[in-house]
Design an enzyme around this catalytic site. Structure first.
Site, PDB file in Angstrom:
ATOM      1  N   LYS A  56      -5.709   5.048   9.322  1.00 22.73           N
ATOM      2  CA  LYS A  56      -4.831   3.899   9.073  1.00 22.73           C
ATOM      3  C   LYS A  56      -5.060   3.244   7.718  1.00 22.73           C
ATOM      4  O   LYS A  56      -4.156   2.648   7.152  1.00 22.73           O
ATOM      5  CB  LYS A  56      -4.990   2.884  10.202  1.00 22.73           C
ATOM      6  CG  LYS A  56      -4.385   3.410  11.504  1.00 22.73           C
ATOM      7  CD  LYS A  56      -3.917   2.310  12.404  1.00 22.73           C
ATOM      8  CE  LYS A  56      -3.139   2.878  13.572  1.00 22.73           C
ATOM      9  NZ  LYS A  56      -4.006   3.638  14.505  1.00 22.73           N
ATOM     10  N   GLU A  96       1.332  -6.512  12.509  1.00 22.29           N
ATOM     11  CA  GLU A  96       1.158  -6.599  13.956  1.00 22.29           C
ATOM     12  C   GLU A  96       0.093  -5.585  14.324  1.00 22.29           C
ATOM     13  O   GLU A  96      -0.126  -4.604  13.613  1.00 22.29           O
ATOM     14  CB  GLU A  96       2.470  -6.281  14.685  1.00 22.29           C
ATOM     15  CG  GLU A  96       2.730  -4.796  14.971  1.00 22.29           C
ATOM     16  CD  GLU A  96       2.916  -3.941  13.720  1.00 22.29           C
ATOM     17  OE1 GLU A  96       3.344  -4.479  12.681  1.00 22.29           O
ATOM     18  OE2 GLU A  96       2.612  -2.733  13.790  1.00 22.29           O
ATOM     19  N   SER A 132      -8.197  12.091  13.958  1.00 19.12           N
ATOM     20  CA  SER A 132      -7.614  10.858  13.408  1.00 19.12           C
ATOM     21  C   SER A 132      -8.588   9.683  13.349  1.00 19.12           C
ATOM     22  O   SER A 132      -8.462   8.829  12.478  1.00 19.12           O
ATOM     23  CB  SER A 132      -6.381  10.458  14.212  1.00 19.12           C
ATOM     24  OG  SER A 132      -6.692  10.297  15.583  1.00 19.12           O
TER      25      SER A 132
HETATM   26  C1  LIG Z   1      -3.548   4.182  15.667  1.00 19.49           C
HETATM   27  C2  LIG Z   1      -4.211   5.458  15.948  1.00 19.49           C
HETATM   28  C3  LIG Z   1      -3.495   6.596  16.391  1.00 19.49           C
HETATM   29  C4  LIG Z   1      -2.032   6.567  16.717  1.00 19.49           C
HETATM   30  O1  LIG Z   1      -1.194   6.204  15.668  1.00 19.49           O
HETATM   31  P1  LIG Z   1      -0.291   7.281  14.919  1.00 19.49           P
HETATM   32  O2  LIG Z   1       0.616   6.443  14.082  1.00 19.49           O
HETATM   33  O3  LIG Z   1       0.445   8.072  15.950  1.00 19.49           O
HETATM   34  O4  LIG Z   1      -1.196   8.122  14.124  1.00 19.49           O
HETATM   35  C5  LIG Z   1      -4.181   7.794  16.567  1.00 19.49           C
HETATM   36  N1  LIG Z   1      -5.508   7.876  16.354  1.00 19.49           N
HETATM   37  C6  LIG Z   1      -6.243   6.804  15.934  1.00 19.49           C
HETATM   38  C7  LIG Z   1      -7.704   6.973  15.732  1.00 19.49           C
HETATM   39  C8  LIG Z   1      -5.621   5.568  15.724  1.00 19.49           C
HETATM   40  O5  LIG Z   1      -6.359   4.524  15.323  1.00 19.49           O
END
Ligand SMILES: *Cc1c(COP(=O)(O)O)cnc(C)c1O
Length: 393
Positions: free
Chosen positions: A89, A111, A377
Site C-alpha cells: 500500500k 478512508e 502482498s
Molecule cells: C489491503 C491489502 C490487500 C487487499 O487490497 P488490494 O487492493 O486488493 O491489494 C491485500 N493484502 C494486503 C497485505 C493488504 O494490506
C-alpha cells in the site's frame, strides 16, 4: 495498452466516473492533470528515490525452495511484505501524495477499513509534513486499535464514522463528504484500484512497479522474463493489478486472482465477488459487486479485513469478463492453513490476505519447469491475534 483504460475512463463495459455533481470539479482536476504530472521527469525522480531509499525497493523476488518442492514447480514470492509499513500500500500512498503536492494540495484525507491504507497514508504525510485526516468506521477502530494508535503516533487525525454499519463503506461516505466540502485544498487518497476514473488507472500505475521489477528479476534468476503463472489475492485488487500489469499483454502468462470465500461461497458470509456479484455501480465506477435483487450492496465477509470488500476494481471486472485472468476463491480456513504452512516451510508469516493467494496452490497442478510468481502482498504481524485464536497457540 490493450487491456488498459480508454480515453473515456472505461475498461470494456466497466469503469467510468459515476459521481455526484458536487464532486465533479475535484475528479475532473485529477483527470486532466494526473498523466501529465506522473510522466514529469521531476516526479519520476522523486517517486523512484523514495521507493528506493524509504520503502526499500526493489522488493526481492525470492525462490521459495520448500514451497517449490511441495508443489512441484518453481514458486517465487514477490516480497511486498518487506516494504516499509509492511505491504504494497505504501507504493500508492507515496505516488498519490507526490501528485497531491504538485496539484497544490495542503491536506490529505483517506478512508481505511483495517487501517493498513490509513497507516501508509499517515506515514507518507508525516514524511512530507502534510495534514492528514483518516476516516475509519467506529467498529473498525475498536477491532483494529493498534493501527489507530499507529496513525495517531504518526500525527494523523483519525475520525470515527458513526453511521450505518460503522465500517469501511461508512468511512468512505464520510471521506467523500469531507472532499465535497474542501475541494480546493484537499486530495482524497483512495487505497485500491477502485473509485471513479482516473483512480483505478492511477493506482494501477503506481503499483505496476511490482511487475516491472518482477520481470527483470525473473530474467536474472531463470533466464526467462515470463513465468507460466502470476498469482495474487484480490480485495479491491491493487496488489493483483500491480502484479499483473506488465504481464497483461503477454497472453501466454496465466493470471490467477484469488478472492475471499469467507465461510464458503454459498454460506451467506463471503466476499467472493465474481461468484456472487452482478454488474452495477459501486464507489463511483461501473463494476461487478455483490448486491441484492433491488441493487442494495450486500455486506461482505472475510476473516481478512483487506479482502472484506463487496466489489472489485473495474479493470478486474473487465479481465474477468473477457477471460484474460482467472478468478477463484479460498475460504477463511484454507487461508489460515496456508498462512501456517508458509510460516513453517519458509519462515515467513504472511498477512491473511496474502495467505489466500498461497492457499490456491493446493488446487493447481504444475509441470516441474513451471515458474510461478505469487505476490506476497503483506506481512502477518497485524494478523497474529487472529492466527493465535484460530490455532490456539
Ligand atoms: C489491503 C491489502 C490487500 C487487499 O487490497 P488490494 O487492493 O486488493 O491489494 C491485500 N493484502 C494486503 C497485505 C493488504 O494490506
Amino acid at each position: 495498452m490493450k487491456y488498459g483504460v480508454n480515453d473515456k475512463g472505461y475498461y470494456g463495459d466497466f469503469g467510468g466516473a459515476y459521481i455526484p455533481e458536487m464532486l465533479y470539479p475535484n475528479v475532473e482536476e485529477l483527470r486532466e492533470q494526473y498523466l501529465k504530472i506522473i510522466h514529469d521527469a521531476d516526479f519520476i525522480a522523486e517517486f523512484d528515490q523514495l521507493l528506493k531509499d524509504y520503502v526499500g525497493r526493489p522488493s526481492p523476488l525470492y525462490r521459495a525452495k520448500r514451497f517449490s518442492e511441495k508443489y512441484g514447480a518453481n514458486i517465487f514470492f514477490k516480497r511486498e511484505d518487506l516494504n516499509h509499513t509492511g505491504s504494497h500500500k505504501i507504493n500508492n500512498a507515496i505516488g498519490q501524495i507526490l501528485l497531491a503536492i504538485r496539484l497544490g494540495k495542503k491536506r490529505i484525507i483517506a478512508e481505511t477499513g483495517a487501517g493498513q491504507h490509513g497507516v501508509a497514508t499517515a506515514t507518507v504525510c508525516a514524511l512530507k509534513g502534510i495534514e492528514c485526516v483518516v476516516y475509519m468506521g467506529e467498529v473498525d477502530m475498536e477491532r483494529q486499535a493498534p493501527n489507530v494508535s499507529r496513525m495517531k503516533m504518526l500525527g494523523a487525525k483519525v475520525v470515527p464514522a458513526k453511521s450505518g454499519s460503522k465500517t469501511l463503506k461508512d468511512a468512505t461516505n464520510e471521506a467523500l463528504r469531507d472532499w465535497i466540502g474542501n475541494p480546493v485544498d484537499t486530495h482524497y487518497i483512495i487505497g485500491s484500484v477502485v473509485g471513479p476514473y482516473p483512480y483505478p488507472d492511477m493506482v494501477a500505475r503506481f503499483q505496476s512497479i511490482i511487475s516491472l521489477e518482477a520481470k527483470k528479476q525473473l530474467l536474472e534468476q531463470t533466464g526467462k522474463e515470463l513465468p507460466e503463472y502470476v498469482m495474487a489475492c484480490v480485495g479491491g485488487g491493487s496488489n493483483a493489478m500491480g502484479m499483473f500489469y506488465h504481464f497483461l499483454n503477454d497472453e501466454k502468462v496465466n493470471l490467477v486472482a484469488v478472492e475471499a470465500a469467507g465461510k464458503g461461497v454459498d454460506s451467506g458470509h463471503s466476499a467472493a465477488t465474481t461468484f456472487l456479484g452482478r454488474e452495477g455501480v459501486l464507489h463511483g465506477s461501473r463494476t461487478i459487486l455483490m448486491q441484492t435483487d433491488d441493487g442494495q450492496v450486500v455486506e461482505p465477509y472475510s476473516i481478512s479485513a483487506g479482502l472484506d470488500y463487496p466489489g472489485i476494481g473495474p479493470q478486474h471486472a473487465h479481465l474477468y469478463k473477457i477471460n484474460r485472468a482467472q478468478y477463484v476463491s479460498i475460504t477463511d480456513d484454507e487461508a489460515l492453513q496456508a498462512g501456517l504452512l508458509c510460516s513453517q516451510l519458509e519462515g515467513i508469516i504472511p498477512a491473511i490476505e496474502t495467505a489466500h493467494a498461497l492457499a490456491y496452490l493446493e488446487k493447481m497442478t504444475f509441470k516441474p519447469d513451471d515458474n510461478v510468481v505469487i505476490c506476497l502482498s503483506g506481512r502477518g504481524d497485524k494478523d497474529l491475534d487472529t492466527y493465535i485464536k484460530y490455532f490456539n497457540f
